[in-house]
Design an enzyme around this catalytic site. Structure first.
Site, PDB file in Angstrom:
ATOM      1  N   LYS A   1       3.338  11.316   6.946  1.00  0.00           N
ATOM      2  CA  LYS A   1       2.563  11.116   8.172  1.00  0.00           C
ATOM      3  C   LYS A   1       3.182  11.794   9.392  1.00  0.00           C
ATOM      4  O   LYS A   1       2.958  12.966   9.617  1.00  0.00           O
ATOM      5  CB  LYS A   1       2.307   9.632   8.398  1.00  0.00           C
TER       6      LYS A   1
ATOM      7  N   ASP B   1       9.736   2.866   1.517  1.00  0.00           N
ATOM      8  CA  ASP B   1       8.556   3.647   1.879  1.00  0.00           C
ATOM      9  C   ASP B   1       8.369   3.527   3.388  1.00  0.00           C
ATOM     10  O   ASP B   1       7.798   2.561   3.890  1.00  0.00           O
ATOM     11  CB  ASP B   1       7.331   3.114   1.118  1.00  0.00           C
TER      12      ASP B   1
ATOM     13  N   PHE C   1       0.862  -1.175   0.000  1.00  0.00           N
ATOM     14  CA  PHE C   1       0.000   0.000   0.000  1.00  0.00           C
ATOM     15  C   PHE C   1       0.904   1.232   0.000  1.00  0.00           C
ATOM     16  O   PHE C   1       1.547   1.548   1.002  1.00  0.00           O
ATOM     17  CB  PHE C   1      -0.939   0.052   1.203  1.00  0.00           C
TER      18      PHE C   1
END
Length: 400
Positions: A255, A226, A141
């Site tokens: 984030k 990532d 994801f």
């Protein structure tokens, strides 16, 4: 809105369906706790998928944002501003890299990493134009853009959005032999999550990341990590790659970099890699804006103390010990690292959604993924007492 039902009905009337949120309407939040529109309090055990690593309303971050709000919030990248150089220099140094390309969202940063890898492949490696290939892992994801869902294996994220972007090779996560076989002369990068979050907090086999690092060096391929969810303290290290002593060629961050205050993301790499971009070839109006830089600089200052990483490691050990005791009739498996766990609930206890709803009724907020899996990722500043209170509520739900 006076009631939860009123607020949800109003939202449903005017918002398109994309997420499937739990039926709670948050009005205020502080630390690890949120309060809804009717005054009910909930322990946040999701932390905005790691965006809220430092908790809600962290005073240092709010003060940094307020101070910058009084000065200047946005210039666009048409002009320089006085927080940009410090942000880039400090983030590069913090990551052990040389250059930074700031963006806003995680998906933007992943798109930037893809574009950078392709341009590096053409300008530096010498791959024929239009043939660059990036190897990714199944069950990944990395975001929701059309390019990113083109290499997703999740039908819910992918279906109905074609035609899809070519140039990606998907291999099983954790399988070094499959990765090795997929790399060709036209491969420019391997893009991986060091721990797969949305897939259910999947930790790769020991030695996998080290093997990826070795293979990519040998084949002249960029290793892109990532670390949008896994980075900046979540796993008990600054970066999840550190658990295997690995430094990738490129970090993709987001984030927690914005402290739960503003969206901040970045691609961090060497000058040899990020130096392939020339003025006007890539950009973002809000990327690297003054407000974002001010908040992110405070995030970096907080992380430099090491206290959040240490707390995630210590409380994470406790979390996984307690969750491990649940494995049996009610729980099939627990995975994760640091203050991050995927809990596979036995389907006889309900779906992940149903378990999440029952926890909500007891004052704990988590989120499900893929059937009967729930994810736990509390803020790193959570107290042991609050963590134990949340775990006790989970035991009650699973005992029903």
């Amino acid at each position: 809105m006076s009631t939860t039902q009123d607020a949800i009905a109003a939202a449903e009337a005017h918002s398109a369906h994309n997420y499937h949120p739990l039926p709670v309407v948050v009005a205020t939040a502080e630390g690890a706790w949120m309060t809804d529109v009717e005054g009910r309090r909930y322990l946040d055990m999701l932390a905005g998928y790691s965006a809220l690593n430092f908790g809600h309303g962290n005073r240092r971050l709010i003060d940094a944002a307020k101070a910058q709000l009084e000065r200047v919030t946005l210039t666009s990248r048409a002009f320089h501003h006085d927080r940009f150089a410090d942000f880039c220099a400090q983030l590069a140094e913090f990551c052990g890299m040389e250059m930074v390309l700031p963006m806003n969202t995680g998906a933007e940063a992943v798109e930037t990493a893809v574009k950078t890898a392709r341009k590096w492949g053409y300008r530096v490696k010498g791959v024929p134009d239009g043939t660059a290939k990036i190897v990714v892992a199944a069950d990944n994801f990395h975001g929701r853009t059309t390019t990113i869902v083109s290499f997703s294996t999740d039908p819910e994220a992918r279906d109905g959005y074609g035609p899809y972007t070519p140039g990606f090779e998907i291999v099983p996560y954790g399988d070094l032999a499959a990765l090795d076989a997929a790399v060709t002369d036209d491969t420019v990068a391997v893009l991986l999550e060091p721990i797969q979050g949305e897939a259910g907090v999947l930790v790769p086999p020991p030695g996998y990341l080290e093997g990826v690092r070795r293979l990519t060096r040998e084949r002249d391929v960029l290793f892109i990590a990532d670390e949008i969810q896994s980075g900046l303290g979540r796993t008990g290290k600054t970066f999840a790659c550190e658990h295997e002593g690995v430094v990738p060629d490129m970090y993709v961050l987001g984030k927690a970099l914005g402290g739960g205050v503003v969206p901040v993301s970045a691609v961090v790499s060497s000058a040899a890699v990020l130096g392939v971009h020339r003025p006007g070839e890539h950009g973002s109006t809000f990327g690297g804006n003054p407000l974002a830089c001010a908040v992110a600089l405070e995030v970096l200052a907080m992380l430099r103390t090491g206290e959040y990483q240490e707390r995630a490691a210590e409380l994470g050990d406790h979390l996984h010990r307690e969750l491990g005791l649940l494995v049996g009739d009610a729980v099939r498996e627990v995975r994760g690292r640091g203050l991050w766990a995927g809990v596979d609930v036995d389907p006889s206890k309900g779906s992940g959604r149903q378990v999440s709803e029952r926890l909500m009724e007891r004052g704990v907020l988590v989120k499900d993924t893929h059937g009967s899996t729930i994810r736990l990722a509390p803020p790193l500043m959570i107290s042991k007492e609050d963590l134990d209170w949340g775990l006790e509520r989970l035991r009650e739900v699973l005992a029903d």
